[in-house]
Design a protein around this motif. Structure first.
Motif, short mmCIF file in Angstrom:
data_model
loop_
_atom_site.label_atom_id
_atom_site.label_comp_id
_atom_site.label_asym_id
_atom_site.label_seq_id
_atom_site.Cartn_x
_atom_site.Cartn_y
_atom_site.Cartn_z
N ASN A 85 -2.62 -2.36 -5.71
CA ASN A 85 -3.43 -1.72 -4.66
C ASN A 85 -2.68 -0.61 -3.94
OD1 ASN A 85 -5.70 -3.51 -5.06
ND2 ASN A 85 -4.47 -5.10 -4.07
N LEU A 86 -1.65 -0.06 -4.59
CA LEU A 86 -0.86 1.01 -3.99
C LEU A 86 -1.74 2.22 -3.69
CD1 LEU A 86 2.13 1.77 -3.31
CD2 LEU A 86 2.20 2.91 -5.55
N GLN A 87 -1.55 2.80 -2.48
CA GLN A 87 -2.34 3.95 -2.06
C GLN A 87 -1.52 5.22 -1.88
OE1 GLN A 87 -4.47 2.86 1.51
NE2 GLN A 87 -5.61 1.21 0.51
N ALA A 88 -0.24 5.09 -1.50
CA ALA A 88 0.59 6.27 -1.26
C ALA A 88 2.00 6.02 -1.79
CB ALA A 88 0.64 6.60 0.23
N LEU A 89 2.53 7.03 -2.49
CA LEU A 89 3.86 6.93 -3.07
C LEU A 89 4.64 8.20 -2.76
CD1 LEU A 89 5.94 5.59 -5.08
CD2 LEU A 89 4.77 6.90 -6.88
N GLN A 90 5.87 8.04 -2.26
CA GLN A 90 6.76 9.18 -2.06
C GLN A 90 8.13 8.83 -2.63
OE1 GLN A 90 6.51 11.47 1.47
NE2 GLN A 90 8.67 12.01 1.51
N ARG A 144 0.09 0.70 -21.83
CA ARG A 144 -0.89 1.75 -22.11
C ARG A 144 -2.14 1.61 -21.25
NH1 ARG A 144 -0.58 3.29 -28.51
NH2 ARG A 144 1.70 3.27 -28.66
N ASP A 145 -2.41 0.37 -20.80
CA ASP A 145 -3.60 0.14 -19.99
C ASP A 145 -3.30 0.16 -18.50
OD1 ASP A 145 -2.09 -2.12 -19.98
OD2 ASP A 145 -3.78 -3.52 -20.23
N ALA A 146 -2.10 0.59 -18.11
CA ALA A 146 -1.74 0.63 -16.69
C ALA A 146 -2.64 1.61 -15.95
CB ALA A 146 -0.28 1.03 -16.52
N THR A 147 -3.22 1.15 -14.84
CA THR A 147 -4.10 2.00 -14.04
C THR A 147 -3.83 1.74 -12.56
OG1 THR A 147 -5.81 1.88 -15.75
CG2 THR A 147 -6.47 2.71 -13.59
N PHE A 148 -3.66 2.80 -11.82
CA PHE A 148 -3.44 2.68 -10.38
C PHE A 148 -4.76 3.04 -9.68
CE2 PHE A 148 0.53 4.05 -12.44
CZ PHE A 148 1.23 2.86 -12.30
N GLU A 149 -5.58 2.02 -9.50
CA GLU A 149 -6.96 2.22 -9.09
C GLU A 149 -7.12 2.78 -7.68
OE1 GLU A 149 -9.49 1.91 -10.96
OE2 GLU A 149 -8.87 0.66 -12.66
N GLN A 150 -6.12 2.59 -6.81
CA GLN A 150 -6.27 3.03 -5.42
C GLN A 150 -5.26 4.10 -5.01
OE1 GLN A 150 -6.96 -0.02 -2.46
NE2 GLN A 150 -7.43 -1.55 -4.03
N LEU A 151 -4.43 4.54 -5.92
CA LEU A 151 -3.41 5.52 -5.58
C LEU A 151 -4.04 6.89 -5.33
CD1 LEU A 151 -0.39 6.04 -5.25
CD2 LEU A 151 -0.28 6.58 -7.69
N LYS A 152 -3.88 7.39 -4.09
CA LYS A 152 -4.51 8.65 -3.69
C LYS A 152 -3.50 9.77 -3.43
CE LYS A 152 -8.60 6.53 -1.62
NZ LYS A 152 -9.46 6.42 -0.40
N SER A 153 -2.28 9.42 -3.05
CA SER A 153 -1.31 10.46 -2.67
C SER A 153 0.04 10.18 -3.30
CB SER A 153 -1.18 10.53 -1.14
OG SER A 153 -0.14 11.40 -0.76
N VAL A 154 0.60 11.19 -3.98
CA VAL A 154 1.95 11.11 -4.54
C VAL A 154 2.73 12.33 -4.09
CG1 VAL A 154 3.38 11.07 -6.62
CG2 VAL A 154 1.22 9.79 -6.55
N LYS A 155 3.91 12.10 -3.51
CA LYS A 155 4.79 13.20 -3.12
C LYS A 155 6.14 13.00 -3.79
CE LYS A 155 2.58 14.16 1.33
NZ LYS A 155 2.78 14.35 2.79
N MET A 156 6.53 13.99 -4.55
CA MET A 156 7.82 13.97 -5.24
C MET A 156 8.68 15.07 -4.63
SD MET A 156 7.20 11.59 -7.58
CE MET A 156 8.50 11.80 -8.78
N LYS A 182 0.81 -1.22 0.00
CA LYS A 182 0.00 0.00 0.00
C LYS A 182 0.84 1.27 0.00
CE LYS A 182 -3.76 -2.48 0.42
NZ LYS A 182 -4.55 -2.43 1.66
N VAL A 183 2.08 1.21 0.53
CA VAL A 183 2.89 2.42 0.68
C VAL A 183 4.31 2.14 0.19
CG1 VAL A 183 3.78 4.17 2.27
CG2 VAL A 183 1.52 3.15 2.67
N ILE A 184 4.82 3.03 -0.68
CA ILE A 184 6.21 2.96 -1.14
C ILE A 184 6.86 4.31 -0.90
CG2 ILE A 184 7.75 2.68 -3.12
CD1 ILE A 184 5.67 0.86 -4.39
N ASP A 185 7.99 4.31 -0.19
CA ASP A 185 8.78 5.53 0.05
C ASP A 185 10.21 5.24 -0.38
OD1 ASP A 185 6.62 6.86 1.23
OD2 ASP A 185 7.07 6.02 3.19
N LEU A 186 10.70 5.93 -1.40
CA LEU A 186 12.07 5.76 -1.87
C LEU A 186 12.76 7.12 -1.90
CD1 LEU A 186 11.51 3.28 -4.85
CD2 LEU A 186 12.25 2.73 -2.52
N TYR A 187 13.97 7.18 -1.38
CA TYR A 187 14.71 8.44 -1.28
C TYR A 187 16.08 8.30 -1.93
CZ TYR A 187 11.08 9.23 2.20
OH TYR A 187 9.86 9.35 2.83
#
Length: 424
Positions: free
Chosen positions: A314-319, A344-356, A287-292
């Motif tokens: 089912n990813l929800q948050a990415l940073q 081309r058909d990639a869809t992130f159905e549950q991704l709500k938050s992205v921080k770059m 659900k959460v990926i944080d990479l720095y």
């Protein structure tokens, strides 16, 4: 009303609760309150000794002597079981009394043990530590640890934390694998060129140190992973020479992963040997990926990010934090990668938050942001943070970057695109 003694008449459960909230120095002082309170402190099951037990003493040697005396007297008069024992001191340095305390605790069937001496040299853990068979939690700080040959593990241990602990690779691997009930493992400031972890019940893993190679075997329950990898010059010479796929070696055996955090050279490490053409494992619980410290000039690291995204439906948050190397801001190589490799058909159905964060406006940074905006139908926030080295710099480049992002197509009608600047 005048003769009532509210202190004495308090229920036993209330007295015990009060005592557990007080520092041990004050707990002992409660013995003067009434006869009912006189020996209550001697039956506490959770003991935390620290430098507050001897406050207002500024000479370290005197404070250490006072603390040792306090602990000795407390344990001498203690009556009953001890479930948790903590000693955390900047004054104590390899106290010879530690052997006696641990021997005493082993006979009390201590369950949770926390030892940290912050001053002086590392202390050597006495052999009687390995006789504490009822331990469920063990934390050691600044310690030299040499398990004896006869040691077969702590049969009840669920939580192990080693911070700045000197222990051989074989010893730590055997310790981990022999504690079959282990659920959480923390190794901080740990220097081991290679490390293999075998722990069938492990759910949480925190690693920080200088590593060349990490292998997770038999870790089917692992849900939370946080890794900070640093390298020295010697490790750097061998870093790109691996013939195996580090992505699969590290993440191939963690089907239950829910949160992944990587610092330092972690993204570079798992990029070695990685190819998108391989069969992709699916992490349905991630659900959460944080990479720095991600290098957006390194196509292999970008491939790792894309592989993780495509493997986590089912990813929800990415940073993602960039490497903040301004010298790379004009580089633009292999931009056709996004057209070739992104489904081309990639869809992130549950991704709500992205921080770059630490963005520079690099071409691959922009393509990733565009890809995420265009394929995340429920995205609520796209937060882009740019690193600015000088407040007096012209902001034309920053404005151009922001305007370009605002022109990207968005799959979500509700997404808020936010921009912030970090000044160094």
């Amino acid at each position: 009303m005048h003769g009532e003694d509210y202190i004495t008449d308090l229920p036993e459960s209330i007295i015990e609760t009060i005592l557990t909230k007080l520092p041990l120095r004050d707990v002992v002082r409660t013995s003067v309150l009434s006869s009912k309170w006189r020996y209550k402190w001697a039956t506490l099951t959770e003991l935390e000794f620290n430098d507050t037990c001897v406050s207002h003493i500024h000479h370290s040697a005197l404070a250490a002597a006072k603390l040792v005396k306090f602990v000795n007297q407390f344990l001498l008069l203690h009556d009953g079981p001890i479930n948790r024992f903590t000693i955390d001191s900047a004054y104590l340095q390899r106290s010879p009394y530690l052997d006696q305390w641990l021997l005493f605790l082993s006979r009390k069937d201590v369950q949770e043990l926390n030892i940290g001496f912050c001053g002086g040299d590392w202390f050597r853990a006495p052999s009687c530590l390995f006789s504490c068979k009822k331990l469920t939690a063990l934390e050691l700080v600044r310690c030299v640890l040499h398990p004896p040959l006869y040691f077969k593990g702590f049969p009840n241990l669920k939580h192990l934390s080693l911070k700045q602990v000197h222990i051989t690779r074989d010893a730590v691997e055997n310790l981990i694998s022999s504690c079959t009930l282990l659920e959480s493992l923390t190794l901080l400031y740990f220097d081991s060129r290679k490390l293999t972890i075998r722990a069938p019940n492990l759910t949480c893993l925190v690693l920080e140190g200088e590593f060349e190679d990490i292998c997770l075997e038999n870790t089917p329950m692992l849900a939370v992973i946080s890794v900070a990898m640093y390298i020295n010059d010697d490790i750097a010479q061998h870093y790109d020479q691996s013939s195996s796929c580090n992505f699969y070696q590290f993440l191939g055996g963690v089907p239950s992963i829910q949160r992944l955090t990587g610092h330092g050279f972690f993204t570079k490490y798992i990029s070695i040997g990685n190819t998108l053409g391989e069969i992709q494992p699916t992490y349905r619980q991630l659900k959460v990926i944080d990479l720095y410290q991600v290098s957006f000039d390194n196509l292999k690291e970008i491939m790792v990010i894309l592989r993780l995204l495509l493997s986590a439906p089912n990813l929800q948050a990415l940073q993602i934090g960039g490497s903040a190397d301004a010298s790379l801001a004009t580089d633009a190589v292999d931009l056709d990668f996004w057209d070739k490799e992104c489904p081309r058909d990639a869809t992130f159905e549950q991704l709500k938050s992205v921080k770059m964060t630490q963005m520079l406006g690099l071409p691959h940074e922009m393509r990733l942001i565009e890809f995420l905006l265009g394929n995340s139908p429920v995205l609520e926030l796209m937060d882009v943070s740019q690193n600015v080295h000088d407040e007096t710099d012209e902001n034309d480049d920053e404005s151009e970057m922001y305007m370009e992002i605002l022109r990207f197509e968005t799959a979500s009608a509700e997404v808020v695109i936010a921009f912030t600047e970090n000044y160094e």
